[in-house]
Design an enzyme around this catalytic site. Structure first.
Site, PDB file in Angstrom:
ATOM      1  N   THR A  43     -10.130   9.153  -5.973  1.00 37.87           N
ATOM      2  CA  THR A  43     -10.354   8.411  -6.769  1.00 37.87           C
ATOM      3  C   THR A  43     -10.370   9.075  -8.277  1.00 37.87           C
ATOM      4  O   THR A  43      -9.753   8.634  -9.285  1.00 37.87           O
ATOM      5  CB  THR A  43     -11.602   7.420  -6.623  1.00 37.87           C
ATOM      6  OG1 THR A  43     -11.499   6.857  -5.335  1.00 37.87           O
ATOM      7  CG2 THR A  43     -11.714   6.388  -7.711  1.00 37.87           C
ATOM      8  N   HIS A  46      -6.639   9.763  -9.139  1.00 38.65           N
ATOM      9  CA  HIS A  46      -6.012   8.612  -9.760  1.00 38.65           C
ATOM     10  C   HIS A  46      -6.394   8.518 -11.235  1.00 38.65           C
ATOM     11  O   HIS A  46      -5.701   8.253 -12.181  1.00 38.65           O
ATOM     12  CB  HIS A  46      -6.468   7.248  -9.051  1.00 38.65           C
ATOM     13  CG  HIS A  46      -6.115   7.221  -7.662  1.00 38.65           C
ATOM     14  ND1 HIS A  46      -4.752   7.099  -7.140  1.00 38.65           N
ATOM     15  CD2 HIS A  46      -6.722   7.250  -6.450  1.00 38.65           C
ATOM     16  CE1 HIS A  46      -4.622   7.060  -6.072  1.00 38.65           C
ATOM     17  NE2 HIS A  46      -5.556   7.128  -5.496  1.00 38.65           N
ATOM     18  N   ILE A 267      -6.472   2.855   1.636  1.00 44.59           N
ATOM     19  CA  ILE A 267      -5.999   1.695   0.976  1.00 44.59           C
ATOM     20  C   ILE A 267      -4.493   1.631   0.707  1.00 44.59           C
ATOM     21  O   ILE A 267      -3.676   2.411   0.162  1.00 44.59           O
ATOM     22  CB  ILE A 267      -6.802   1.883  -0.432  1.00 44.59           C
ATOM     23  CG1 ILE A 267      -8.068   2.050  -0.377  1.00 44.59           C
ATOM     24  CG2 ILE A 267      -6.143   0.879  -1.377  1.00 44.59           C
ATOM     25  CD1 ILE A 267      -9.042   2.315  -1.568  1.00 44.59           C
TER      26      ILE A 267
HETATM   27  P1  NAD Z   1      -6.253  11.796   0.889  1.00 39.84           P
HETATM   28  O1  NAD Z   1      -5.277  10.919   0.139  1.00 39.84           O
HETATM   29  O2  NAD Z   1      -6.915  13.109   0.573  1.00 39.84           O
HETATM   30  O3  NAD Z   1      -5.885  11.808   2.661  1.00 39.84           O
HETATM   31  C1  NAD Z   1      -4.870  11.013   3.068  1.00 39.84           C
HETATM   32  C2  NAD Z   1      -3.976  11.758   4.056  1.00 39.84           C
HETATM   33  O4  NAD Z   1      -3.138  11.095   4.674  1.00 39.84           O
HETATM   34  C3  NAD Z   1      -3.449  12.801   3.269  1.00 39.84           C
HETATM   35  O5  NAD Z   1      -3.755  14.463   3.761  1.00 39.84           O
HETATM   36  C4  NAD Z   1      -1.757  12.754   3.793  1.00 39.84           C
HETATM   37  O6  NAD Z   1      -1.144  13.927   3.742  1.00 39.84           O
HETATM   38  C5  NAD Z   1      -2.184  11.853   4.802  1.00 39.84           C
HETATM   39  N1  NAD Z   1      -0.847  11.211   5.049  1.00 39.84           N
HETATM   40  C6  NAD Z   1       0.141  10.357   4.385  1.00 39.84           C
HETATM   41  N2  NAD Z   1       0.977   9.788   5.069  1.00 39.84           N
HETATM   42  C7  NAD Z   1       0.786   9.949   6.607  1.00 39.84           C
HETATM   43  C8  NAD Z   1       1.342   9.350   7.735  1.00 39.84           C
HETATM   44  N3  NAD Z   1       2.476   8.688   7.520  1.00 39.84           N
HETATM   45  N4  NAD Z   1       0.531   9.701   8.834  1.00 39.84           N
HETATM   46  C9  NAD Z   1      -0.454  10.466   8.810  1.00 39.84           C
HETATM   47  N5  NAD Z   1      -0.931  11.022   7.591  1.00 39.84           N
HETATM   48  C10 NAD Z   1      -0.496  10.737   6.646  1.00 39.84           C
HETATM   49  O7  NAD Z   1      -7.658  10.530   1.177  1.00 39.84           O
HETATM   50  P2  NAD Z   1      -9.020  10.690   1.504  1.00 39.84           P
HETATM   51  O8  NAD Z   1     -10.007  11.095   0.447  1.00 39.84           O
HETATM   52  O9  NAD Z   1      -9.212  11.375   2.926  1.00 39.84           O
HETATM   53  O10 NAD Z   1      -9.444   9.065   1.841  1.00 39.84           O
HETATM   54  C11 NAD Z   1      -8.557   8.500   2.957  1.00 39.84           C
HETATM   55  C12 NAD Z   1      -8.080   7.266   2.591  1.00 39.84           C
HETATM   56  O11 NAD Z   1      -9.183   6.548   2.452  1.00 39.84           O
HETATM   57  C13 NAD Z   1      -7.366   6.997   1.270  1.00 39.84           C
HETATM   58  O12 NAD Z   1      -6.507   5.961   1.453  1.00 39.84           O
HETATM   59  C14 NAD Z   1      -8.393   6.577   0.226  1.00 39.84           C
HETATM   60  O13 NAD Z   1      -7.867   5.782  -0.935  1.00 39.84           O
HETATM   61  C15 NAD Z   1      -9.320   5.654   1.050  1.00 39.84           C
HETATM   62  N6  NAD Z   1     -10.635   5.418   0.886  1.00 39.84           N
HETATM   63  C16 NAD Z   1     -11.070   4.153   0.986  1.00 39.84           C
HETATM   64  C17 NAD Z   1     -12.536   4.071   0.619  1.00 39.84           C
HETATM   65  C18 NAD Z   1     -13.061   2.442   1.015  1.00 39.84           C
HETATM   66  O14 NAD Z   1     -14.064   2.219   0.564  1.00 39.84           O
HETATM   67  N7  NAD Z   1     -12.122   1.688   1.708  1.00 39.84           N
HETATM   68  C19 NAD Z   1     -13.426   4.746   0.248  1.00 39.84           C
HETATM   69  C20 NAD Z   1     -12.631   6.321  -0.200  1.00 39.84           C
HETATM   70  C21 NAD Z   1     -11.682   6.500   0.243  1.00 39.84           C
END
Ligand code: NAD
Ligand code: ZN
Length: 347
Positions: A43, A46, A267
């Site tokens: 975040t 972003h 997300i």
């Molecule tokens: P991050 O962006 O560091 O990790 C996401 C990973 O997914 C990356 O390593 C990327 O290479 C990988 N990826 C991309 N495309 C892919 C595919 N097709 N198959 C497999 N892997 C793939 O994010 P993070 O900090 O570990 O967070 C994980 C997710 O959770 C993010 O989308 C973030 O926005 C979300 N998030 C949601 C909440 C919530 O409350 N819902 C809170 C925090 C983070």
């Protein structure tokens, strides 16, 4: 007014600025925390890059950051159960306290929640002020580095423990910091196989260190092959979507067993399409996850660490707060796990 150093989103454009701002006022129900360590979240990237989401969400100027550990510096006249100098972290969602869910004790489902470092001043600073109801009392025998990542560890815990994983085969899409921690939790909670996917070898490497059954680069290897090698017959029982990538969710949906359970943390773009026929005919169960349960998730996190869960490999880099730009650029490159900024040695 007394001043403090802080990382401020000062202008409505890409970047983040080390600045001096006023130390926050402590209200009657508030706790002022002297920050020791903070960690960088997706975040924050972003906000740093100033993408469309940040433009419509973040007030400018504002102190950013929401992952931290520190010690109690001061508290308001209504606060009773904290001690000066005590090690604390805190829940980053400040809830309204009045809506139906808040009144029922389901605070993570508050419809008017405000985010620390998103809607109100954050923790990338010498001091942070939050309501006492958001304070987490830290077990001082656990390293403070671990508490600085309790917020994302909480996302991982809330998601990984939502469905029962004991004896189950778990698929995690996305080996970002949260996916990796979720893998460690699923193993700790007794899953049979934990398979994690990504395209990033560096991150798959961290997942291997944490002890997953298989870390799969989906650009090189198919999940069907992995299933065969593991002698799995009917598909994965529990899926944790942690990439935010629609292709990852689509592949997960296609490889779940009938009646399989999927928890969505990543997300996804609002127009992401999935194969609804498979969801319906295979009787899949899909659950959206937001934040952490207050404070059940926090309780479980601390207990799991106390009973031997080791997530330390997800922390890959440490910088002094003043070298934050290096940390942000590294985080944005994807070649890191969690990155900690140290605020203890302020000069
Ligand atoms: P991050 O962006 O560091 O990790 C996401 C990973 O997914 C990356 O390593 C990327 O290479 C990988 N990826 C991309 N495309 C892919 C595919 N097709 N198959 C497999 N892997 C793939 O994010 P993070 O900090 O570990 O967070 C994980 C997710 O959770 C993010 O989308 C973030 O926005 C979300 N998030 C949601 C909440 C919530 O409350 N819902 C809170 C925090 C983070
Ligand atoms: Zn509420």
């Amino acid at each position: 007014m007394k001043k403090m150093k802080a990382l401020v989103k000062k202008y409505a454009k890409p970047g983040l600025w080390l600045d001096e701002v006023g130390i926050p006022d402590v209200g009657v129900n508030d706790v002022l925390i002297k920050i020791k360590k903070t960690s960088i979240c997706g975040t924050d990237i972003h906000i740093y890059k100033w993408d469309d989401w940040a433009k419509k969400t973040i007030p400018v100027p504002m102190v950013t950051g929401h992952e931290y550990v520190g010690t109690v510096e001061a508290f308001g006249s209504n606060v009773q159960d904290v001690k000066i100098g005590e090690l604390v972290s805190g829940e980053g969602h400040i809830v309204c306290g009045h809506c139906r869910n808040c009144r029922a004790g389901r605070r993570h489902l508050c419809n008017a929640t405000k985010g620390v470092g998103v809607n109100r001043p954050g923790c990338f600073a010498e001091y942070l002020c939050i309501p006492v109801s958001n304070v987490w009392h830290c077990d001082p025998s656990i390293p403070s580095d671990i508490f600085s990542i309790f917020d994302p560890f909480g996302n991982a815990t809330h998601t990984a423990l939502f469905f029962d994983v004991l004896g189950e085969d778990v698929l995690i899409t996305g080996a970002g910091p949260i996916g990796i921690m979720a893998a460690a939790i699923a193993k700790h909670a007794g899953a049979r196989f934990v398979v994690i996917t990504d395209l990033n070898e560096y991150r798959l490497g961290i997942a291997k260190k944490i002890g997953v059954t298989r870390a799969v680069n989906i650009a090189k290897e198919s999940l069907h092959t992995v299933m065969k090698e593991l002698n799995m017959k009917e598909g994965f029982d529990v899926g944790l979507e942690m990439s935010g990538n629609p292709k990852a969710l689509e592949s997960m949906i296609s490889i779940m067993c009938h009646g399989g359970k999927i928890a969505l943390l990543g997300i996804l773009p609002s127009n992401a399409a999935i194969n609804w026929e498979t969801v319906v005919f295979n009787g899949l169960n899909i659950k959206g996850i937001y934040g952490r349960e207050m404070f059940e998730t926090w309780y479980k996190m601390q207990s799991m660490i106390q009973t031997g869960l080791d997530i330390s490999a997800v922390i890959t880099h440490r910088f002094l707060y003043s070298s934050y730009l290096e940390g942000f650029e590294l985080m944005a490159s994807g070649n890191s796990g969690k990155i900690i900024l140290d605020w203890e040695n302020i000069n």
